[in-house]
Design a protein around this motif. Structure first.
Motif: not given
Length: 120
Positions: A67-73, A104-106
């Protein structure tokens, strides 16, 4: 490159390019945009968009999940992971995931997860 093979590229995804993509319902208050949808247990890559307060029930990882966190937490029992964090969940591990503020996560997973609900 072999015939029929293709490269998939999203040059501005980490800088907010995900905002222009269409999402569809995935779980309660969580939406998904498939980047590469594996079939028959093949690896998949997607974007998950959590509304504030959204939760994914306890689940077990049959394969590696990245998982890569793109926005928020995003949070789990081990901590809260802010924008830019990379989280790796190894095969056999389980957890519940939530986002208090939305995120938003990848996400890339080798195999589909098994939903456990409230059971361990």
């Amino acid at each position: 490159m072999t015939e029929g093979a293709r490269d998939l590229v999203w040059p501005d995804l980490a800088e907010g390019g995900w905002r222009s993509l269409a999402f569809e319902p995935f779980r309660d208050r969580v939406e998904i945009h498939w980047l590469e949808r594996g079939t028959g247990g093949e690896p998949s890559v997607a974007l998950l968009r959590y509304a504030a307060g959204a939760r994914v029930p306890r689940h077990r990882h049959a394969g590696l999940e990245t998982i890569v966190v793109l926005d928020g937490a995003q949070s789990d029992a081990h901590g809260t992971y802010a924008k830019g964090s990379v989280v790796i969940n190894r095969p056999g591990t389980s957890h519940e995931v939530w986002s208090d503020e939305g995120c938003v996560v990848l996400i890339q997973w080798d195999r589909p997860v098994e939903i456990l609900g409230d059971e361990e």
